[in-house]
Scaffold this motif. Structure first.
Motif, PDB file in Angstrom:
ATOM      1  N   UNK A   1       4.117  -4.214  -6.599  1.00 11.52           N
ATOM      2  CA  UNK A   1       4.366  -4.961  -5.364  1.00 11.52           C
ATOM      3  C   UNK A   1       5.273  -6.144  -5.667  1.00 11.52           C
ATOM      4  N   UNK A   2       6.291  -6.310  -4.837  1.00  8.96           N
ATOM      5  CA  UNK A   2       7.134  -7.495  -5.012  1.00  8.96           C
ATOM      6  C   UNK A   2       6.437  -8.685  -4.335  1.00  8.96           C
ATOM      7  N   UNK A   3       6.954  -9.882  -4.571  1.00  5.61           N
ATOM      8  CA  UNK A   3       6.357 -11.078  -3.954  1.00  5.61           C
ATOM      9  C   UNK A   3       6.346 -10.978  -2.438  1.00  5.61           C
ATOM     10  N   UNK A   4       7.347 -10.263  -1.906  1.00  2.00           N
ATOM     11  CA  UNK A   4       7.423 -10.163  -0.444  1.00  2.00           C
ATOM     12  C   UNK A   4       6.623  -8.967   0.088  1.00  2.00           C
ATOM     13  N   UNK A   5       5.896  -8.294  -0.822  1.00  2.00           N
ATOM     14  CA  UNK A   5       5.032  -7.219  -0.358  1.00  2.00           C
ATOM     15  C   UNK A   5       5.714  -5.868  -0.232  1.00  2.00           C
ATOM     16  N   UNK A   6       6.883  -5.705  -0.876  1.00  2.00           N
ATOM     17  CA  UNK A   6       7.515  -4.372  -0.890  1.00  2.00           C
ATOM     18  C   UNK A   6       6.865  -3.533  -1.990  1.00  2.00           C
ATOM     19  N   UNK A   7       6.732  -2.221  -1.736  1.00  2.00           N
ATOM     20  CA  UNK A   7       6.204  -1.332  -2.778  1.00  2.00           C
ATOM     21  C   UNK A   7       7.371  -0.864  -3.632  1.00  2.00           C
ATOM     22  N   UNK A   8       7.318  -1.177  -4.918  1.00  2.00           N
ATOM     23  CA  UNK A   8       8.441  -0.871  -5.805  1.00  2.00           C
ATOM     24  C   UNK A   8       8.032   0.182  -6.826  1.00  2.00           C
ATOM     25  N   UNK A   9       8.675   1.360  -6.731  1.00  2.00           N
ATOM     26  CA  UNK A   9       8.423   2.433  -7.693  1.00  2.00           C
ATOM     27  C   UNK A   9       9.530   2.409  -8.737  1.00  2.00           C
ATOM     28  N   UNK A  10       9.243   2.873  -9.958  1.00  2.00           N
ATOM     29  CA  UNK A  10      10.290   2.865 -10.975  1.00  2.00           C
ATOM     30  C   UNK A  10      11.410   3.863 -10.632  1.00  2.00           C
ATOM     31  N   UNK A  11      12.543   3.709 -11.285  1.00  2.00           N
ATOM     32  CA  UNK A  11      13.667   4.640 -11.132  1.00  2.00           C
ATOM     33  C   UNK A  11      14.091   4.771  -9.683  1.00  2.00           C
ATOM     34  N   UNK A  12      14.386   6.002  -9.279  1.00  2.00           N
ATOM     35  CA  UNK A  12      14.804   6.223  -7.895  1.00  2.00           C
ATOM     36  C   UNK A  12      13.610   6.367  -6.951  1.00  2.00           C
ATOM     37  N   UNK A  13      12.408   6.269  -7.469  1.00  2.00           N
ATOM     38  CA  UNK A  13      11.225   6.345  -6.618  1.00  2.00           C
ATOM     39  C   UNK A  13      11.063   7.709  -5.976  1.00  2.00           C
ATOM     40  N   UNK A  14      10.403   7.734  -4.838  1.00  2.00           N
ATOM     41  CA  UNK A  14      10.212   8.993  -4.097  1.00  2.00           C
ATOM     42  C   UNK A  14      10.559   8.701  -2.642  1.00  2.00           C
ATOM     43  N   UNK A  15      11.365   9.578  -2.049  1.00  2.00           N
ATOM     44  CA  UNK A  15      11.629   9.438  -0.620  1.00  2.00           C
ATOM     45  C   UNK A  15      10.747  10.446   0.122  1.00  2.00           C
ATOM     46  N   UNK A  16       9.691   9.949   0.732  1.00  2.00           N
ATOM     47  CA  UNK A  16       8.716  10.848   1.361  1.00  2.00           C
ATOM     48  C   UNK A  16       9.219  11.423   2.683  1.00  2.00           C
ATOM     49  N   UNK A  17      10.369  10.956   3.169  1.00  2.00           N
ATOM     50  CA  UNK A  17      10.854  11.589   4.399  1.00  2.00           C
ATOM     51  C   UNK A  17      11.360  13.001   4.102  1.00  2.00           C
ATOM     52  N   UNK A  18      11.559  13.305   2.805  1.00  2.00           N
ATOM     53  CA  UNK A  18      11.963  14.666   2.398  1.00  2.00           C
ATOM     54  C   UNK A  18      10.776  15.533   1.962  1.00  2.00           C
ATOM     55  N   UNK A  19       9.571  15.026   2.084  1.00  2.00           N
ATOM     56  CA  UNK A  19       8.405  15.754   1.574  1.00  2.00           C
ATOM     57  C   UNK A  19       7.576  16.284   2.751  1.00  2.00           C
ATOM     58  N   UNK A  20       7.252  17.581   2.700  1.00  2.00           N
ATOM     59  CA  UNK A  20       6.416  18.166   3.767  1.00  2.00           C
ATOM     60  C   UNK A  20       4.968  18.352   3.335  1.00  2.00           C
ATOM     61  N   UNK A  21       4.744  18.499   2.037  1.00  2.00           N
ATOM     62  CA  UNK A  21       3.381  18.675   1.550  1.00  2.00           C
ATOM     63  C   UNK A  21       3.285  18.252   0.086  1.00  2.00           C
ATOM     64  N   UNK A  22       2.056  17.944  -0.308  1.00  2.00           N
ATOM     65  CA  UNK A  22       1.834  17.503  -1.689  1.00  2.00           C
ATOM     66  C   UNK A  22       0.795  18.423  -2.324  1.00  2.00           C
ATOM     67  N   UNK A  23       1.064  18.793  -3.574  1.00  2.00           N
ATOM     68  CA  UNK A  23       0.072  19.502  -4.379  1.00  2.00           C
ATOM     69  C   UNK A  23      -0.337  18.573  -5.502  1.00  2.00           C
ATOM     70  N   UNK A  24      -1.633  18.296  -5.614  1.00  2.00           N
ATOM     71  CA  UNK A  24      -2.108  17.383  -6.661  1.00  2.00           C
ATOM     72  C   UNK A  24      -3.010  18.159  -7.619  1.00  2.00           C
ATOM     73  N   UNK A  25      -2.756  17.996  -8.904  1.00  2.00           N
ATOM     74  CA  UNK A  25      -3.465  18.804  -9.905  1.00  2.00           C
ATOM     75  C   UNK A  25      -3.907  17.912 -11.067  1.00  2.00           C
ATOM     76  N   UNK A  26      -5.140  18.095 -11.525  1.00  2.00           N
ATOM     77  CA  UNK A  26      -5.663  17.292 -12.632  1.00  2.00           C
ATOM     78  C   UNK A  26      -6.993  17.892 -13.087  1.00  2.00           C
ATOM     79  N   UNK A  27      -7.654  17.234 -14.026  1.00  2.00           N
ATOM     80  CA  UNK A  27      -8.969  17.665 -14.515  1.00  2.00           C
ATOM     81  C   UNK A  27      -9.955  16.495 -14.448  1.00  2.00           C
TER      82      UNK A  27
END
Ligand code: M6R
Length: 363
Positions: free
Chosen positions: A28-54
């Motif tokens: 989080x920046x001081x002004x409350x922006x969410x800052x992801x590393x690198x180019x981040x993720x643009x969720x306007x291009x995402x229709x669904x998420x698959x999450x996998x773990x143990x």
């Protein structure tokens, strides 16, 4: 170095306010922006998420499913890596694949990631070890900043995973136009209060010790939760069986009547995780069904929930109030502390439970 604590697990539980604060500082920046590393993720291009773990990392994904669906209105599938990798599911276009792993070296999770390579639009990971294989093989690796976790039972990594995933949900909701400026600001203000609230929960540790003393005589324990508390019920059961060797199962409260209630008698403690949220009354009615069969209820709720519903319970554990969306992060604390104190009461090896390895790098 256990830093004066009896076990690494106790130290790592106590570190949670500090490491969650570090996550917030990093994302989080001081002004409350969410800052992801690198180019981040643009969720306007995402229709669904698959999450996998143990294991516990899978339960962080399962919790995040509720958030992504409710706050960002994005459909999410979650799966355990050992099933996902051999089922070889079709991956539709515009899928973001997310892999969560403390170690970043879990064999099944890594194999699941490799299966998605070239099929998912983007591969993101949520890891504690930035140099790990899972981090290196992802398009974007999000670090959880938990510091080294020694205890085999995952504690601070879980709450840091949840905090990073919650920030990702807010970013997704923003990108998809599902969150107003005011709502985003409110969520961020709530997040900033979380370390202090977790400190208050930690101060309840002594009371949980008394409840754990009683729990240590049980041979079977049920955990119930509804909505966002359902994944947490699973985390409570996993922690308890892992370090105290008590058989514990989690059920969605609404499933009780469909089978598990047959297990309930006066020898079975039933731990009900129920903050006073929109689903509280429904969970309380399930809890009353348990008490009518002489089940020993341990109610974990906030002051209001306990005032309204603790008549006839075996024990109650009071959590501070927190914004409803953040209850899963806070209620990880009683799940961890109950398991910890129960294991200590039983004299088991808390940091190195039998048969378990910290990192499962072979199938
Ligand atoms: O390193 P990972 O996060 O990939 O590990 C996943 C599981 O092995 C791990 O969470 C395990 O379930 C813990 N011992 C739970 O406390």
């Amino acid at each position: 170095d256990k830093g004066g604590y009896k076990h690494f697990m106790a130290k790592e539980i106590a570190e949670q306010p500090g490491v969650i604060n570090t996550v917030l500082q990093n994302y989080l920046s001081d002004t409350g922006e969410i800052t992801l590393p690198g180019d981040g993720i643009d969720f306007s291009d995402v229709d669904r998420i698959t999450m996998v773990a143990c294991g516990t990392a899978y339960l962080a994904c399962f919790t995040a499913k509720y958030w992504f669906e409710q706050i960002a209105r994005l459909p999410v599938e979650v799966d355990v890596a050992s099933e996902f990798r051999y089922r070889e599911p079709p991956i539709p276009a515009k899928t973001l694949a997310v892999f969560v792993s403390q170690s970043g070296e879990t064999a099944d999770t890594l194999a699941a990631l490799r299966y998605c390579d070239g099929k998912a639009d983007m591969i993101a990971s949520v890891v504690n070890v930035p140099e790990s294989s899972i981090a290196r093989e992802s398009d974007l690796a999000l670090s959880i900043h938990a510091g080294v976790e020694v205890g085999v039972a995952s504690t601070k990594a879980f709450t840091c995973q949840l905090t990073v995933l919650f920030l990702l949900v807010l970013k997704a909701a923003r990108d998809r136009g599902k969150l107003t400026d005011a709502d985003l600001e409110k969520h961020i203000a709530d997040l900033r209060t979380l370390p202090g609230i977790i400190n208050t929960a930690l101060a309840q540790s002594g009371k949980m010790q008394a409840t754990a003393q009683k729990l240590s005589h049980a041979s079977d324990v049920l955990f119930l939760g509804r909505g966002q508390m359902y994944p947490l019920a699973h985390e409570g059961a996993l922690k308890l069986k892992e370090i105290s060797y008590i058989h514990a199962e989690a059920y969605a409260s609404g499933e009780l009547k469909h089978g598990p209630i047959a297990l309930v008698d006066e020898s079975v403690p039933v731990i009900v995780m129920a903050p006073r949220d929109a689903l509280f009354d429904k969970t309380v009615s399930n809890m009353q069904e348990v008490m009518a069969r002489k089940g020993k209820v341990i109610l974990i709720s906030d002051a209001q929930g306990i005032a309204e519903a603790s008549d006839g319970v075996w024990s109650s554990i009071e959590m501070p109030s927190v914004a409803e969306a953040l209850t899963p992060i806070l209620y990880a604390l009683p799940a961890q502390l109950l398991a910890y104190h129960t294991a200590v009461a039983k004299g088991t090896d808390v940091d190195q439970p039998r048969n378990l390895a910290k990192s499962v790098t072979v199938e």
